[in-house]
Design a protein around this motif. Structure first.
Motif: not given
Lengths: 276, 307
Positions: A211-223
């Motif tokens: 959940l926090f990864a979904l919220m905080l990360i938007s681009g592919n580079d840091a996914a």
């Protein structure tokens, strides 16, 4: 123990049923990941495709962003595991060896953090990290995951320190070592199994966080892997073979860790339970 | 290490201060991080509940008192999510506990290959939750998964459809995934408690002529009761907050039939970017969970006092 043959057979069958249920979903993941696309629909419910292939794996590894997701997840989970283990060893040692005024409050604070819903923090943490430039960054994720995992890891490390007799560092301190030197040179090496367990638990937790990864990360580079896989699923929802190949790859680190620690699971908990 | 630099001849007061501060030095880094990343956001989140905070609206941010809670009182989706949370948590915890207890009892008997069997049945526990969710979503998908066809063959389903898109049945999808994923946790905890029961008790009971059912009821259950109570309490709180499987498998759909409060909070924050409203729901959830925990603690106290 004497037992009737009928009961023995029923017992083994029940165990077998549990094993089948536990493994079947993972087996199906593997099965679809090696099924060639042209057989996927025609051999839908067959237990194993008439022809197996690794093409989905080669595609995922060579032509998709999954290696980046894998690398990001390794960096995040690895850094989190190391950071948490260092912080939790220090704090766990303080809780195990010292009597001090704030101890009760520290334990209470850590217990409270285990009880409230973390999903409450999604919005405020986003608001706090965004002006610091820590959204869409692996560093931001590491900081958040480290904080989330420190309380449990501290209790875990404390229980390992509690299992080591105090005489050891007392002897060293009589010989003139400070407590910190005694901690680092005598106690830490003795808690290596505890440190390994903590590293493993935290690594798996950070590897799985969604959940926090979904919220905080938007681009592919840091996914991270979960974010990448979900994005992939919603974009290319027909490439089942590739999705499941990616899923199998995501499973590898978690399973490796599990195989390492599983034999200590029940033992460790028993020791903890006896101690109260 | 700085402490090592003090020679033994320094004033005792300085030494005393150094000694007294030592535990704080050890615990400070962890504490600072917990306070900064968990406690401060928690307090901020509670304040958001009374403010108009929308990420994409630069004019938002003002205090609006109890407006969010008034809106919440009329929000049918929220009340549905509340009912779904009860259903989701109750069914998941109950099934995980029953199957976990049976598994623990099965594994408590020594048999050849027990170590291997234990490793295999506990494996789901190691599967990352998002992957468990995807894995089960695929199993329920009639295109590539076998479950709809099997359930159709058994007469459970009229046609091999995806239960995740059937409003009446959708909740069973995440529940099934959750039970599969959570059985090992209960089994591990209960097995540890089982193995701590002194074996002599069983022998003594057998000599006195107690049958297996009687031994289970009068030795095993009383010994397990504290572990069962605390595990169920903790798991109930944990599972009611556990939104991963639902976000991954159904995203709350179809028609909000699988939306639980935790996933509703996440949707409000993540999709609608309405942080104020999301925080208001979160505050209500927090109060409900606190009330539940207090109730359990009180219940336990009264039961203990009686016994």
């Amino acid at each position: 123990m004497r037992s009737k043959p009928f009961l023995t057979v029923a017992h083994r069958l029940a165990i077998l049923a549990y094993i089948v249920v536990a493994l079947f979903p993972l087996f199906w993941l593997l099965k679809v990941s090696v099924t060639p696309n042209d057989l996927l629909y025609s051999e839908g419910v067959r237990m194993w495709p008439s022809r197996a292939t690794f093409e989905h794996y080669t595609f995922v590894i060579a032509h998709s962003a999954f290696p980046t997701f894998f690398k990001n997840s390794l960096i995040v989970a690895g850094s989190t595991a190391v950071a948490v283990t260092i912080l939790a060893s220090l704090a766990g040692y303080a809780l195990s060896r010292f009597r001090f005024r704030a101890k009760y409050w520290i334990v209470a604070l850590m217990l409270v953090t285990q009880m409230f819903p973390l999903v409450m923090l999604v919005a405020p943490i986003f608001k706090m990290l965004s002006p610091l430039g820590l959204t869409n960054s692996l560093t931001g994720l590491v900081i958040v995951y480290t904080a989330f995992n420190v309380p449990f890891a501290t209790f875990l490390m404390q229980s390992f320190f509690d299992g080591i007799p105090r005489d050891l560092e007392e002897a060293a301190m009589i010989d003139g070592a400070t407590q910190f030197v005694a901690f680092r040179q005598i106690i830490l090496p003795l808690t290596l199994p505890g440190i390994a367990a903590t590293l493993g638990f935290v690594f798996t937790a950070a590897w799985s966080e969604l959940l926090f990864a979904l919220m905080l990360i938007s681009g592919n580079d840091a996914a991270t892997f979960p974010v990448g896989l979900l994005t992939f699923v919603s974009k290319f929802s027909v490439d089942f073979g590739q999705m499941m190949a990616a899923g199998i790859l995501a499973l590898i680190p978690a399973c490796l860790f599990f195989l390492l620690i599983q034999r200590y699971l029940v033992q460790g908990l028993t020791a903890g339970a006896v101690k109260g | 290490m700085t402490l090592a630099a003090h020679p033994h001849a320094v004033r005792p007061l300085r030494k005393r201060i150094a000694d007294a501060s030592e535990p704080y030095l050890y615990s400070a880094p962890a504490l600072i991080l917990i306070i900064a990343v968990m406690l401060v956001p928690l307090v901020l989140g509670i304040s958001y509940a009374f403010r108009d905070i929308q990420l994409l609206n630069p004019f938002s941010g003002g205090f609006i008192g109890l407006d969010h809670f008034r809106a919440l009182g009329e929000d049918q989706a929220f009340f549905r999510a509340l009912r779904n949370t009860l259903w989701w948590t109750g069914a998941s915890v109950f099934l995980q506990f029953i199957f976990g207890l049976i598994l623990a009892l099965l594994l408590d008997k020594p048999f050849a290959g027990r170590g291997l069997a234990q490793a295999l049945v506990f494996l789901p526990w190691a599967v990352p939750s998002f992957l468990a969710g995807l894995n089960w979503a695929w199993l329920f998908n009639p295109v590539i998964g076998p479950l709809p066809h099997w359930m159709h063959a058994l007469g459970i389903l009229d046609a091999p459809n995806n239960i995740l898109s059937d409003p009446q049945l959708a909740m069973w999808g995440p529940i099934a995934a959750n039970v599969w994923w959570g059985i090992p946790f209960f089994a591990i905890t209960l097995l540890a408690a089982l193995q701590a029961i002194p074996r002599d008790l069983y022998e003594a009971a057998s000599i006195d002529g107690a049958g297996p059912v009687q031994r289970f009821l009068s030795i095993t259950l009383p010994f397990l009761a504290p572990t069962i109570a605390i595990t169920i309490l903790l798991r109930t709180v944990w599972i009611s907050n556990f939104a991963d499987l639902i976000v991954v498998m159904t995203n709350g759909g179809p028609a909000d039939r699988t939306q639980i409060v935790a996933s509703y909070i996440f949707t409000q924050a993540f999709k609608r970017l309405d942080f104020g409203y999301a925080s208001a729901i979160a505050l209500v959830l927090l109060v409900l969970l606190l009330a539940y925990s207090m109730l359990i603690v009180l219940l336990r106290q009264t039961l203990l006092n009686k016994g």
